[in-house]
Design a protein around this motif. Structure first.
Motif, short mmCIF file in Angstrom:
data_model
loop_
_atom_site.label_atom_id
_atom_site.label_comp_id
_atom_site.label_asym_id
_atom_site.label_seq_id
_atom_site.Cartn_x
_atom_site.Cartn_y
_atom_site.Cartn_z
N LEU A 199 6.50 10.07 -15.49
CA LEU A 199 6.32 9.02 -16.38
C LEU A 199 4.65 8.34 -16.04
CD1 LEU A 199 9.55 7.08 -17.06
CD2 LEU A 199 8.34 8.56 -18.78
N GLY A 200 4.64 8.17 -14.73
CA GLY A 200 3.51 7.70 -14.15
C GLY A 200 3.79 7.07 -12.89
N SER A 201 2.58 6.64 -12.37
CA SER A 201 2.60 6.40 -10.75
C SER A 201 1.67 5.27 -10.52
CB SER A 201 2.39 7.41 -9.79
OG SER A 201 1.10 8.01 -9.94
N THR A 202 1.60 4.58 -9.55
CA THR A 202 0.64 3.73 -8.83
C THR A 202 0.51 3.46 -7.30
OG1 THR A 202 -0.41 1.49 -9.36
CG2 THR A 202 1.86 1.57 -9.23
N THR A 203 -0.23 2.71 -6.65
CA THR A 203 -0.01 2.34 -5.16
C THR A 203 -0.09 0.85 -5.19
OG1 THR A 203 -1.44 4.03 -4.79
CG2 THR A 203 -1.37 2.18 -3.14
N SER A 204 1.14 0.55 -4.81
CA SER A 204 1.62 -1.11 -4.54
C SER A 204 0.25 -1.66 -3.78
CB SER A 204 2.64 -1.30 -3.80
OG SER A 204 2.45 -0.96 -2.49
N SER A 205 -0.05 -3.28 -3.98
CA SER A 205 -0.87 -3.95 -3.60
C SER A 205 -0.73 -4.31 -2.37
CB SER A 205 -1.04 -5.42 -4.71
OG SER A 205 -0.05 -5.95 -4.52
N SER A 206 -1.58 -4.91 -1.64
CA SER A 206 -1.30 -5.65 -0.23
C SER A 206 -0.08 -6.50 -0.05
CB SER A 206 -2.78 -6.23 0.01
OG SER A 206 -2.88 -7.55 -0.71
N THR A 207 0.26 -7.09 -1.29
CA THR A 207 1.68 -7.89 -1.38
C THR A 207 2.83 -7.07 -1.64
OG1 THR A 207 1.24 -8.48 -3.73
CG2 THR A 207 0.18 -9.98 -1.97
N GLY A 208 2.60 -5.77 -1.85
CA GLY A 208 3.82 -4.75 -2.31
C GLY A 208 4.04 -4.81 -3.71
N TYR A 209 3.09 -5.36 -4.53
CA TYR A 209 3.42 -5.47 -6.21
C TYR A 209 2.77 -4.10 -6.90
CZ TYR A 209 3.12 -6.80 -11.10
OH TYR A 209 3.39 -6.90 -12.67
N TYR A 210 3.70 -3.60 -7.72
CA TYR A 210 3.44 -2.54 -8.67
C TYR A 210 3.52 -2.80 -10.05
CZ TYR A 210 8.16 -1.11 -8.21
OH TYR A 210 9.68 -1.45 -8.32
N TYR A 211 2.80 -1.81 -10.69
CA TYR A 211 3.14 -1.96 -12.32
C TYR A 211 2.70 -0.54 -12.84
CZ TYR A 211 2.14 -3.08 -17.31
OH TYR A 211 2.13 -2.88 -18.66
N ASN A 259 0.86 -1.23 0.08
CA ASN A 259 -0.11 -0.01 0.00
C ASN A 259 0.81 1.35 -0.07
OD1 ASN A 259 -2.20 -1.72 0.32
ND2 ASN A 259 -2.02 -1.84 2.35
N THR A 260 1.89 1.30 -0.87
CA THR A 260 2.73 2.30 -0.86
C THR A 260 2.73 2.96 -2.24
OG1 THR A 260 4.37 1.13 0.65
CG2 THR A 260 5.25 3.20 -0.64
N HIS A 261 2.76 4.45 -2.31
CA HIS A 261 2.69 5.21 -3.60
C HIS A 261 4.03 4.94 -4.26
CE1 HIS A 261 -0.11 7.53 -5.93
NE2 HIS A 261 1.04 8.22 -6.18
N VAL A 262 3.97 4.76 -5.28
CA VAL A 262 5.35 4.38 -6.41
C VAL A 262 5.06 5.25 -7.61
CG1 VAL A 262 6.71 3.01 -7.58
CG2 VAL A 262 5.40 2.07 -5.60
N VAL A 263 6.19 6.13 -7.87
CA VAL A 263 6.32 6.89 -9.17
C VAL A 263 7.62 6.92 -9.86
CG1 VAL A 263 7.15 8.82 -7.73
CG2 VAL A 263 5.97 9.51 -9.61
N ALA A 264 7.28 6.93 -11.06
CA ALA A 264 8.62 6.87 -11.99
C ALA A 264 8.82 7.99 -12.89
CB ALA A 264 8.48 5.71 -12.94
N TYR A 265 10.13 8.53 -13.13
CA TYR A 265 10.76 9.48 -13.81
C TYR A 265 11.62 9.10 -14.73
CZ TYR A 265 8.67 12.68 -10.13
OH TYR A 265 7.79 13.21 -9.51
#
Length: 782
Positions: free
Chosen positions: A453-465, A440-446
């Motif tokens: 470039l984009g961002s997302t919030t990781s899942s309960s297992t920590g996976y992000y795409y 449940n962590t916010h992730v951002v890419a540059y």
């Protein structure tokens, strides 16, 4: 039967008169027989009942008389008045030509009286009738206007009407033409062009009038006056040459003399090398350095002449406009180079003057940056009129000014989260990346240039795409993770992009403003509180991403159009984001073309058709991470002054074809003339196509003509109403026909085959018909 009734009425009236007379009136007649003669009416009065007996021949019956003869009192005696007027017969003449006099002979009316009596009156008796009968307009009135005229006949305030038609006079036709004066120039050297200045012709008309017409107005005269060869034709045949002047099928000839040129005489000119500078701003001076032309000469090799030698050359070479002329109008400017009557041309581009202007501002805690114009301008940051710093607008239109906007409550604005909190994705590629981090962590890419470039919030297992637009150097992508704090709310800063719901930047920017300056001219003030209001802050704010403000994208920059004229196939302008996509659509939403702006926000978008006078275009600016914006522009110019690089004129009944390509006009004589058949204007398809730059071939065995312009292939079968464009079948409304071995088609069908619009003169179409001069003009940009 009618006569019997009339006799009976008269007899009864007589009996009644006798009955009331004193009896002694008849004293001497008692018992005497009544004398009777043949063909009279016998009256037996013993029982006071009249009996009528008809004679053998009643044509001369003394009782066979009219009511007026039987009772010859006048109308005034009777006290009868006119109560109605009716037209019995119209005048002999009811159709007139303007200028003729009204003639009412033959007019006849019927008057109805109050005692039901009627009276028929001919026009000749109107004036002497009592009461008088009048007409409006009166007999002899001149009719001056083509129209339907109502004539009113009046008697005793009673009226009746009829109509006559007044036609415009038939136009006088030209019945003869003769030379009045010779042209000023009648002796030429081979290679010179025909000049008819001074030529004057006298026209004779069917009504006996004559008219003197100067050659300067031959083409605009109605009916048109033509010459063969036409003015401007190159005279290449040595000797005496006939010039034929024609109008309405009448002609006269005169001769000019063409002498052999002296060896070395210039017989042509062409541009060899364009000037070094081809693009200008409004107000710049034309610079022709680098220009070089090639002269062809009679009996001698061609000669290349540089601009520096133009003035000293014999014959002299001139330009129009001249070197150092101030270019004061934006657009495409044609420069003519002339020598010995020959002309070559080239075009330069003149851009609209760019006024210094700050276009955008993004405020950071330690700097302000954004875009401005023009390139090379200085952007200064002011507070209360004091300069705090400055930056130069680079080739991409960007500027940056370092300035510490300060602390607030002891904190750098928004320094929450962690600077440099980098994580490494498991998989990264040109268009996406993925990996694992804390749940449940916010992730951002540059990307490598710091672009979001984009961002997302990781899942309960920590996976992000995260997916994004294509990135060539994906190895330079950096991924950060942020933190969420339930007390402060929102996501806080990544990689030095600071923002804070509570602590923010300097809370009052109303004293700060920017100005762009260049060449002593300064832009309007761009206040930084406007930057705040218009969402130019970078970084995260309340959990949103760069370019967002409260969940919305910042707008892209609106286009300013500088050139979009009728007949042109392009739209030019400036003011958009560097390298933004600029799309042009018509009023129906159809896409006319798109392009990419340069680093200064200038763009030229080419359209798939010529622009139309008065149409409304929509100009759309698109760029990544910004919201698309659009503006509208109404196409200017003139309905009759289009700029085409192919323009051709065909005249009905003439084999002359006037061709203009890139400003150069030549004359070609066709072996078949256009003509009108069943109301359709028939044109030779091959000549039309070739005049527009098509290559034409003919297959005699299949009887199919092929037309190609390098982009499209058109097939026309002489024996079918079908034709093909790039393999797709279409239908003509009529089949082609053969005239003197040439394929002929109506204007509308030529338009179908070659993809050209058609209409009447002045409508801005590719094919325009001028009924007054019987001329077809075909024009196109290629």
């Amino acid at each position: 039967m009618l006569k019997k009734k009339r006799y009976l009425s008269i007899i009864m009236a007589l009996v009644m008169v006798i009955a009331i007379l004193p009896m002694n009136v008849f004293a001497n007649e008692v018992n005497e027989p009544v004398e009777q003669t043949p063909e009279t009416t016998e009256i037996v009065s013993e029982d006071k009942t009249p009996v009528v007996t008809e004679g053998e021949n009643d044509e001369n019956d003394p009782l066979d008389v009219t009511e007026e003869e039987a009772n010859p009192e006048t109308l005034s005696d009777r006290g009868a008045t006119v109560t109605g007027v009716a037209i019995i017969s119209k005048p002999d003449k009811t159709v007139y030509t303007v200028g003729e006099a009204l003639e009412l002979a033959g007019l006849k009316v019927r008057l109805t009286y109050s005692d039901n009596h009627t009276d028929d009156v001919a026009f000749a008796d109107f004036a002497g009738h009592a009461p008088v009968i009048t007409t409006s307009p009166a007999d002899g009135t001149i009719v001056n206007t083509p129209s339907i005229i109502t004539v009113t006949v009046t008697c005793n305030l009673q009226t009746a009407t009829f109509q006559v038609t007044v036609k415009a006079p038939a136009p006088a036709t030209v019945t003869g033409i003769a030379k009045k004066t010779d042209p000023d120039k009648t002796v030429y050297t081979k290679g010179e062009v025909l000049d008819l200045t001074g030529l004057e012709a006298t026209l004779t008309y069917s009504n006996g009038d004559t008219e003197d017409v100067d050659s300067a107005v031959f083409a605009s005269h109605n009916p048109v006056i033509t010459t063969s060869p036409a003015p401007g034709s190159v005279l290449n045949t040595v000797g005496n040459q006939d010039v034929t002047v024609a109008c309405n099928g009448k002609t006269f000839n005169f001769q000019v003399t063409v002498n052999a040129p002296v060896p070395g005489t210039v017989t042509g000119i062409a541009i060899k090398t364009n000037p070094t500078k081809m693009v200008y701003n409004v107000g710049d001076k034309l610079k022709l350095n680098g220009l070089e032309v090639t002269l062809t000469k009679e009996g001698q090799p061609a000669e290349d002449v540089a601009f520096a030698d133009f003035a000293a050359h014999a014959p002299v070479i001139t330009t129009e406009p001249a070197d150092d002329t101030v270019l004061d109008t934006a657009g495409i400017k044609t420069v003519k180079v002339k020598c010995n009557g020959f002309v070559a041309t080239f075009n330069v581009e003149v851009k609209a003057l760019v006024t210094p202007r700050v276009l955008s501002a993004d405020v950071y805690y330690d700097k302000v940056k954004g875009t401005a114009q023009p390139v090379g301008a200085t952007v200064k940051l002011y507070k209360n009129g004091v300069v705090l710093g400055s930056g130069i607008v680079d080739s991409l239109g960007n500027y940056s000014i370092a300035y510490n906007f300060g602390y607030y409550n002891g904190y750098y604005g928004g320094y929450y989260g962690y600077y440099g909190n980098v994580i490494n994705p498991t998989n990264v590629g040109h268009t996406s990346l993925s990996g694992y981090t804390t749940a449940n962590t916010h992730v951002v890419a540059y990307d490598g240039n710091g672009n979001y470039l984009g961002s997302t919030t990781s899942s309960s297992t920590g996976y992000y795409y995260i997916s994004y637009s294509y990135v060539s150097n994906y190895n330079a992508i950096t991924v950060y993770k942020g933190y969420y704090d339930g007390y402060y709310g929102g996501y806080y800063g990544y990689y030095g992009k600071y923002s804070d719901k509570y602590y923010g930047y300097y809370y009052d920017l109303s004293d700060y403003y920017l100005q762009a300056e260049k060449d002593g001219e300064a832009s309007e003030k761009f206040w930084l509180n406007n930057a705040y209001a218009h969402n130019y802050w970078n970084g995260y704010w309340n959990g949103y991403y760069p370019g967002y403000w409260n969940g919305y994208y910042s707008n892209a920059k609106y286009a300013t159009v500088t050139d979009a004229k009728a007949g042109n196939s392009y739209v030019k302008g400036y003011g958009v984001n560097p390298y933004a996509t600029v799309t042009v659509k018509d009023s129906l939403g159809y896409n006319l073309g798109s392009s990419t702006a340069d680093g200064n926000g200038y763009f030229t978008t080419y359209t798939n058709r010529a622009l139309k006078y008065g149409e409304t275009l929509t100009i759309i600016t698109s760029i990544n991470n910004y919201k698309d914006v659009s503006t509208t522009y109404v196409v200017g110019g003139s309905t009759s002054s289009y700029s085409y690089n192919y323009k051709n004129e065909f005249v009905i009944g003439s084999g002359k074809l006037v061709k203009t390509v890139d400003g150069i006009t030549t004359i070609q004589y066709m072996d078949v003339a256009p003509y009108i058949k069943d109301g359709r204007t028939m044109l030779p398809l091959r000549y039309v196509a070739e005049s527009l730059g098509y290559t034409v071939s003919w297959n005699a065995s299949t009887r199919i003509a092929t037309f190609t312009d390098g982009t499209h292939i058109i097939l026309v079968s002489i024996d079918s109403s079908k034709f093909y464009i790039d393999g797709k079948a279409y239908n003509f409304s009529v089949k082609p026909e053969i005239k003197n071995g040439r394929t002929m088609l109506p204007i509308s069908e030529v338009g179908k085959a070659l993809g050209l619009s058609h209409g009447n003169k002045g409508e801005g179409k590719n094919i325009e018909w001028d009924a007054a001069t019987q001329t077809v003009v075909i024009q196109k940009n290629k």
